[in-house]
Design a protein around this motif. Structure first.
Motif, PDB file in Angstrom:
ATOM      1  N   ASN A 176      39.399  48.744  53.412  1.00 37.20           N
ATOM      2  CA  ASN A 176      39.644  47.597  52.540  1.00 37.20           C
ATOM      3  C   ASN A 176      38.366  47.358  51.739  1.00 37.20           C
ATOM      4  N   GLU A 182      43.731  42.920  44.320  1.00 36.27           N
ATOM      5  CA  GLU A 182      44.676  41.945  44.859  1.00 36.27           C
ATOM      6  C   GLU A 182      44.187  40.513  44.682  1.00 36.27           C
ATOM      7  N   THR A 183      42.891  40.306  44.888  1.00 37.70           N
ATOM      8  CA  THR A 183      42.293  38.972  44.769  1.00 37.70           C
ATOM      9  C   THR A 183      40.921  39.098  44.125  1.00 37.70           C
ATOM     10  N   ARG A 199      39.693  44.274  46.631  1.00 42.22           N
ATOM     11  CA  ARG A 199      39.420  42.909  46.204  1.00 42.22           C
ATOM     12  C   ARG A 199      38.106  42.927  45.441  1.00 42.22           C
ATOM     13  N   ARG A 250      45.802  35.624  40.767  1.00 39.95           N
ATOM     14  CA  ARG A 250      44.962  36.438  41.644  1.00 39.95           C
ATOM     15  C   ARG A 250      43.532  35.909  41.722  1.00 39.95           C
ATOM     16  N   SER A 288      43.080  48.856  50.263  1.00 35.17           N
ATOM     17  CA  SER A 288      43.265  47.702  49.374  1.00 35.17           C
ATOM     18  C   SER A 288      41.962  47.440  48.629  1.00 35.17           C
ATOM     19  N   ASP A 321      45.749  41.574  36.260  1.00 37.21           N
ATOM     20  CA  ASP A 321      47.108  41.653  36.793  1.00 37.21           C
ATOM     21  C   ASP A 321      47.652  43.077  36.808  1.00 37.21           C
TER      22      ASP A 321
END
Length: 314
Positions: free
Chosen positions: A216, A268-269, A246, A286, A244, A263
């Motif tokens: 991550n 993801e954030t 971020r 987000r 993932s 977007d």
């Protein structure tokens, strides 16, 4: 030193942050007004007696950068002429920090011009957040405290309880700071190799150093404007097997199609602080805002009570 000697005034670029700082300090917001005339001129007036009082002026310098910087200077001048005992300028985002060197012929060192202007107009101290170039502190002849958003951002990331975490620097220049994020989060570090060839605010990712496969990933940086670099690094991480992605950025200076890029990206954030609160674009769902009002409130309190700020840098 009496509490009533402290005055916190917010410029038109940072009203929400000023309000939150005052709530934390349990002091009323300082009174003042800013008028913009049809020819573009600004008029600044302090709306209360500040004679002999210690004033803390909160004003970011972006959107629009030049207007808000001039407003900052006018505030300091007005406070000086109103006989304030001291004027500490709180600059959550110092927009001309990128102009910190003469890296090509016949260019201005813009950050130095800004620093000299703030000092010349009468400021006694500057408190800012994650300067793009820390050496800018040396452009001032007055004390400068360059606070870190790292603790607030890392605490927010840690609250996600992500397993197999890896911190990613978007370029070699931010690697030293990214290493501090990695150390605080007890995570390994990866570095993207970025190439920038002009002033178009676009860069190209040419390589990635480090293992992100099955991890991550959290990209960290001091600011983003177009989201171009972050989006490209995120795509690179996914291509290299990241589970993932971020991102955590101190200053969200969003312009143009930044939110569309976010977007459409693998991010993801996106965690950003509230150092910039008047962006012309509407934030994506987000975007997660992390307040730095407690950090600035603590700095103001310690300066006002003549206590050390060292704990804020540890």
């Amino acid at each position: 030193m009496r509490d009533d000697e402290l005055v916190v005034i917010g410029g038109s670029a940072s009203p929400l942050l000023t309000k939150e700082i005052c709530q934390i300090l349990n002091v009323p917001e300082g009174k003042g007004e800013v008028l913009r005339f049809s020819d573009g001129n600004l008029f600044v007036k302090v709306g209360q007696n500040v004679r002999g009082r210690h004033v803390y002026l909160v004003q970011s310098t972006v959107f629009p950068a030049n207007d808000n910087f001039m407003e900052l200077l006018f505030w300091v001048d007005a406070l000086k002429r109103a006989s304030a005992a001291s004027i500490t300028v709180i600059i959550p985002y110092f927009s001309y920090a990128k102009g910190d060197k003469k890296d090509e012929p016949r260019v201005s060192i813009r950050a130095r011009v800004c620093a000299q202007s703030i000092e010349a107009v009468g400021a006694d101290r500057v408190v800012t957040l994650d300067l793009h170039a820390p050496q800018i502190q040396g452009f001032f002849g007055i004390p400068v405290d360059d606070l870190y958003a790292l603790p607030a951002l890392t605490d927010t990331i840690a609250a996600e309880n992500l397993s197999d975490l890896v911190i990613v620097s978007p370029d070699a220049g931010f690697a030293k700071k990214a290493k501090q994020y990695a150390k605080r989060l007890n995570a390994p570090l990866a570095i993207a190799d970025k190439e920038r060839v002009d002033h178009t605010e676009n860069a190209r990712i040419v390589d990635l150093i480090g293992d992100v496969d099955g991890k991550n990933a959290v990209i960290v940086d001091d600011f983003t404007i177009t989201m171009g670099t972050l989006a490209e690094v995120a795509d690179c991480l996914i291509d290299r097997g990241a589970r993932s992605v971020r991102a955590a950025v101190t200053h969200g200076v969003f312009t143009g199609k930044a939110m569309q890029r976010l977007d459409a990206s693998a991010i993801e954030t996106l965690y950003v602080t509230d150092s910039v609160e008047n962006s012309p674009v509407t934030a994506s769902s987000r975007v997660h805002t992390v307040s730095v009002a407690p950090l600035f409130a603590e700095a103001i309190s310690r300066i006002h009570r003549r206590e050390s700020l060292s704990i804020l840098f540890s």
